[in-house]
Design an enzyme around this catalytic site. Structure first.
Site, PDB file in Angstrom:
ATOM      1  N   GLU B 245       0.902  -1.165   0.000  1.00  0.00           N
ATOM      2  CA  GLU B 245       0.000   0.000   0.000  1.00  0.00           C
ATOM      3  C   GLU B 245       0.929   1.200   0.000  1.00  0.00           C
ATOM      4  O   GLU B 245       1.637   1.453   0.962  1.00  0.00           O
ATOM      5  CB  GLU B 245      -0.862  -0.049   1.262  1.00  0.00           C
ATOM      6  N   CYS B 282      -3.264   7.068   5.839  1.00  0.00           N
ATOM      7  CA  CYS B 282      -3.149   6.804   4.398  1.00  0.00           C
ATOM      8  C   CYS B 282      -4.439   7.156   3.676  1.00  0.00           C
ATOM      9  O   CYS B 282      -4.449   7.292   2.457  1.00  0.00           O
ATOM     10  CB  CYS B 282      -2.750   5.361   4.135  1.00  0.00           C
TER      11      CYS B 282
END
Lengths: 523, 523
Positions: B245, B282
Site C-alpha cells: 500500500e 493513508c
C-alpha cells in the site's frame, strides 16, 4: 519502413502456405488497445456478455470444419485432436457464460451498518469490477483452447474486459479466422467488434505489455519469453498483473508397491501421456521417479515397448524440432544418462518419441544450485550439468529417474522448482492410507505443484469448477489459474461501497438484489 | 563490523530515549527466515492457529497500559488514539481467528467425477494452502494495527504462514514489546516462538525481500520505499507477490447541491478528517473538489474556521516534519495556489494544520504527463509543476480545488492515479438517484479507487468482512486488501487434488467433511 509479412507455415513440409497478415506497428497496437478500451463500457452488461460468449461458441461450432482444417494445416496436430480441442474451447466459452449468469465470481459481500460496534461499522457493500483491457499471449501448442478463442480470452470477456490477443506465429491463419468469428459474435450480441482484437509480431507483443491502457496480461509459453514479459509488466510506471504459465516438469512418482502391482499398465500409460500431442503439452510428465530393481525394470520395459511402437510425429514448427533434438542430445550426453529408446529425428520434418534414464544418485550429485535448502547433497560444490534434466524439454521425451529408496525419491523431488502438476502412482494398499510412503509424498508434492494427481496422468486438464491450472514459479507467475471456474478472478478487482445510497449503487449491490446474485451478508 | 544501534526516539523532543536493538545483519535475517520456515509445519493445525491468534489478542489487551505507553513515547500519537488502535488490533486478531474457525477462506470446491461428460471429468477437490514465510513491512503511522501485531501479521498467521516483520524505525521499542507478546502467545498455544520474528534496519528489509525462503510480502508505506521493494520482489529468480500500500490522494468531491445544503457541516467534517492523527492516515483526504461560488466559499469558510482552531500536533519523526514543511512550501509556491490557512511549523517539534487552494483550471493546465488519455488539456505542452498537487503530502494539509462545473471536476478526477478511497458529498436529492451528477461521479470514482464513500469521510477504515483497503496503483501494488475479511487471501494459493483417495486427502477435503467446512460442490 515496409511491413513485415506474417506467413502461415505448414510444419509437415516447412513450406510457407500463405501470407496471413503483417506484423502490427506500434501505432497499430496503440489503435487496437485504444479501440478496445473505448469499447469496454459495452461489456458492462452481464446479460450481453453471456449472450456474446454463447454466440461465439455457437459460431465456432458451426464453423468447426473450417476451423479444424485451418488449424491442422499450420499445426499438424490432426483433425481428431483439433476437433476435441475446439469442443473444449466452445465448452469453456459456455462455461464462462454460465459463470456470468450465476454471478458468484463477483464475490459479493454486504456488511450491515452496526452503530453498536466500537468503532461503529458503516454499511459496506463489496463486489468486483473488471480491470480494463487485457492482453492475451497465445500458446503455440493449443491453437484454439489457449489462443484467440481460448481460456484467457473467454475468462477476460466474461469478467467484462476487452481483449487484445498477441497471436502465436505458429498459427496466424487460425488466429485471424477465430478473431473474425469472435468479432462477428460480438456484433451479433450487440457489442462493438473492437472488444476483441488480434495483433501479430514479437515487437507488437512487447508494445502491448507496455501500453498504459493495458491492465493485465495472460500468457502461456516458455520460461524465457514469459519471464521477459513478466519483467516488462513489473517495470511499467504502473505495474500490472502478469498471469503467465511458463514451464513445468510435472514429476511423476511410481512407488515400489505400485510398480510391483501394475508395472506394465504404468509404463504403457506413461508412454501415452508423454507422446500425447507429440509431447507438446505443458503438463507432459517430464521427470518420472521409478524404483530400482525388477519391478521398476518392468515399468521401463513397458515404456520401452510402447514408445518403440509410437509413430514419429510432427512438431509445431521447425525451431521447436531443432530445440527438441538439441535438448535431447544435451541431456543424453550427461554422465550416467542412457537412452533406452532414443528420441530425436524421425525424418526430415518429424521426430521420434523416446526416453532417457538416470540414477537418482547421479542426478542429485550432478545437480548444483537448485535449492540450497533441499539438503540433497547439491552443496554448491560444483555439479556436472545434470540440472538441465530438471528443465522442461518440449516434445515427446521424458526422463526416468531410478531411485533406491524413499529418501532418494524425496531428495530428487527436493531439487524441483514449481510445477503445474505432480502425479503419484500408488498401490491399492497405499491408496487406503495404510503403511507406505503415500502420505509423505502427497505432502511433499503439494508444496511443488498446483495439481496433485493419483493413479492417473496429468495430461488432460479438465475444464471444471474446482480445477487449478497453475502452481509455484515457474509453473505460473501468479497464484491464479488459467483453466477452470476460478480463472475469471484474475481479471477483476474488488471495490467496496461505504454508505452509498441504494439508488446510486450498481444493480449487483442493491438491497433488493434485482439480479438475484449470491451474496454473503454480515448482519 | 560494529552493529548499528537502533534507538527509540521521542518525537516530542527529538531525543533518543533508549537503545532497543541493533540492525540485523544478513546472517541474522537469514537465521530468522530459516527458523520461521522450519516452524511453518506447526501452523498447519487450524485449531492451534485460532487459539494462538486469540491468545495474542488477550495478551495484548492485558498489556494495554504498557503497550500504549511504549507506543505513545515513540510516536506521540496520544493514549486515546493508541488505546483505540490497540482495540482495533486485537479485534482484528480475533476476527481472523473467527475466519480460521469458519474456513470459508479455503474456498473449497469439489467436483464429482462425471464419466458421462466429453471428455470425462475426474474428481477434483480444491482448497488453498499457505505460501510459506511472509515478510511484513511495518507502517510508520500505525505502530500497532499495521505493524508487528497488525493486519498483515494477523492474516498471514491465520493463513498458516510464519511471519518475519521488518520493524519501522519510528517505533522499535513498541515493535519489540509486541513481538515478545506474540511469541509468548505462540508458546502458550503450543507453537514454536519462531513463527513470529522481528528484524530492524533498512538493509535487513532488502535482505528479507530477496531471501529465497520468503514467499510473499506485505507493505504499508511510501511510494518510493514500496516501489523499491516491489521491484526487488519482481526481480528475484523466483518472483514473489508483493502486496504494497504505497500512497493515495483520497479525492473528495463536494457537489454544488451538497454545498448549498450543508456547507458548514462539510467544511468542519473535512477539517476533522484532514487533521485526524495529525494528518498521518493513508486515507487522509488530500484533494477536495469544492464548487466555485458562494456555497463553495461557505465550505472553505468552515474549513478555515475549524483548521484555525486546531492545535499544532507532533508528527511521527523529524524527517517527516521536514518533508511536510518542504512539501507544503513547494505546493504553496505554485502559480494560482493560495494558502488561506498556512500549514507548516507549529513550533520546534510540532506542525500546524492548514490547507491550500487552487482553481481547477489552473491545476489542469499546470499539470503535465498525468494521463495522456484524460483529455484534460494536459496535452504534453509543458506544465508548470502543478502535478505535485496530485501527490500525497503526508501530514495535516489538504488541497482544495475549486471547480466551475461538472466538466472541470471530471477533468481533475481524470488526472488522478489510483486511490485507496474516493468520497462524494451529495445532497439529499442526489442520494435519491434523481437529477444531478451523482451517478456519473460514482462511476468515475469507481475506476479510481478501492473504496467509495458517500456523505462520510474516508478516515476510519472499518475492520469488516466486506471491507476493501486497496485500489489501483499506487494505492496498492496488487488487487488484494490489507484490511477486512478477505485480507487472508493474499497469503494462500490453490491446489487441486485429482482422483486422490479419501484417506490421503487433507482433512479439509475429505468426503465426510470432518471439520465441517463450507464447500461448493458440483455434482
Amino acid at each position: 519502413m515496409t511491413a513485415t509479412p506474417v506467413w502461415s507455415v505448414d510444419p509437415r513440409t516447412g513450406k510457407q502456405r500463405e501470407q496471413v497478415a503483417v506484423e502490427a506497428t506500434s501505432r497499430e497496437v496503440d489503435e487496437a488497445v485504444r479501440a478496445a478500451h473505448a469499447a469496454r463500457g459495452a461489456l458492462a452488461d452481464a446479460v450481453v456478455r453471456a449472450a456474446f460468449l454463447r454466440a461465439a461458441a455457437d459460431l465456432l461450432d458451426e464453423s468447426a470444419a473450417h476451423v479444424v482444417e485451418a488449424a491442422d494445416a499450420e499445426t499438424a496436430l490432426g483433425p481428431g485432436r483439433l476437433t476435441g480441442e475446439l469442443a473444449r474451447t466452445t465448452g469453456q466459452l459456455r462455461a464462462f457464460a454460465d459463470a456470468v449468469d450465476e454471478g458468484a465470481y463477483l464475490d459479493i459481500r454486504i456488511d450491515r451498518a452496526d452503530p453498536a460496534l466500537t468503532p461503529p461499522r458503516p454499511e459496506l457493500r463489496r463486489y468486483k469490477v473488471p480491470l480494463g483491457v487485457v492482453a492475451v499471449y497465445a500458446a503455440s501448442n493449443f491453437p484454439l483452447a489457449f489462443s484467440v478463442p481460448g481460456g484467457d480470452t473467454a475468462s477476460a470477456l466474461a469478467a467484462g474486459c476487452p481483449v487484445v490477443v498477441k497471436a502465436h506465429p505458429d498459427h496466424p491463419a487460425t488466429s485471424e479466422l477465430c478473431a473474425s468469428l469472435l468479432r462477428r459474435a460480438a456484433v451479433a450480441a450487440g457489442l462493438p467488434p473492437e472488444v476483441v482484437a488480434v495483433v501479430h509480431g514479437f515487437d507488437a507483443g512487447l508494445e502491448l505489455i507496455r501500453h498504459p491502457l493495458v491492465t493485465a496480461a495472460g500468457f502461456t509459453g516458455s520460461i524465457r519469453g514469459g519471464r521477459a514479459l513478466f519483467d516488462a509488466a513489473a517495470a511499467r510506471p504502473v505495474p500490472i498483473p502478469f498471469h503467465g504459465e511458463l514451464g513445468s516438469l510435472n514429476p511423476v512418482v511410481v512407488t515400489a508397491a505400485a510398480a510391483a502391482e501394475r508395472a506394465e499398465e504404468i509404463g504403457a500409460g506413461l508412454a501415452g501421456s508423454v507422446t500425447l500431442g507429440v509431447g507438446q503439452f505443458c503438463v507432459k510428465p517430464g521427470l518420472v521417479l521409478v524404483p530400482e530393481g525388477a519391478d521398476g525394470d518392468r515399468v521401463t520395459g513397458a515404456l520401452t515397448k510402447a514408445l518403440g511402437e509410437t509413430e514419429p510425429g510432427v512438431l509445431l514448427d521447425h525451431r521447436m524440432r531443432e530445440n527438441f533434438i538439441a535438448g535431447v542430445r544435451e541431456r543424453a550426453a550427461l554422465a550416467a544418462v542412457t537412452a533406452p529408446v532414443t528420441p530425436g529425428s524421425g525424418g526430415e520434418h518429424s521426430v521420434g518419441a523416446g526416453y532417457l534414464t538416470v540414477p537418482a544418485r547421479a542426478l542429485v550429485e550432478g545437480t548444483v544450485g537448485a535449492d540450497a535448502d533441499a539438503g540433497a547433497g547439491a552443496g554448491g560444490s560444483g555439479g556436472s550439468g545434470h540440472e538441465v534434466l530438471l528443465e522442461e524439454c518440449f516434445g515427446p521425451v521424458t526422463v526416468v529417474v531410478r531411485y533406491a529408496d524413499q529418501g532418494e525419491a524425496a531428495a530428487v523431488l527436493g531439487l524441483l522448482s514449481g510445477n503445474l502438476s505432480a502425479t503419484l502412482h500408488l498401490s491399492a494398499a497405499e491408496t487406503e492410507g495404510g503403511a507406505g510412503p503415500a502420505a509423505e509424498l502427497i505432502a511433499q508434492v503439494t508444496t511443488l505443484a498446483g495439481r496433485v494427481v493419483v493413479n492417473g496422468w496429468p495430461t488432460g486438464v479438465a475444464v471444471a469448477p474446482a480445477q487449478h491450472h497453475g502452481g509455484p514459479y515457474p509453473a505460473a507467475t501468479s497464484h491464479s489459474t488459467s483453466v477452470g471456474g476460478t480463472a475469471i478472478e484474475r481479471w477483476l478487482r474488488p471495490v467496496a461501497y461505504q454508505s452509498v445510497p441504494d439508488a446510486l449503487l450498481p444493480p449487483e449491490l442493491r438491497e433488493a438484489n434485482p439480479l438475484g446474485l449470491p451474496r454473503r451478508v454480515t448482519p
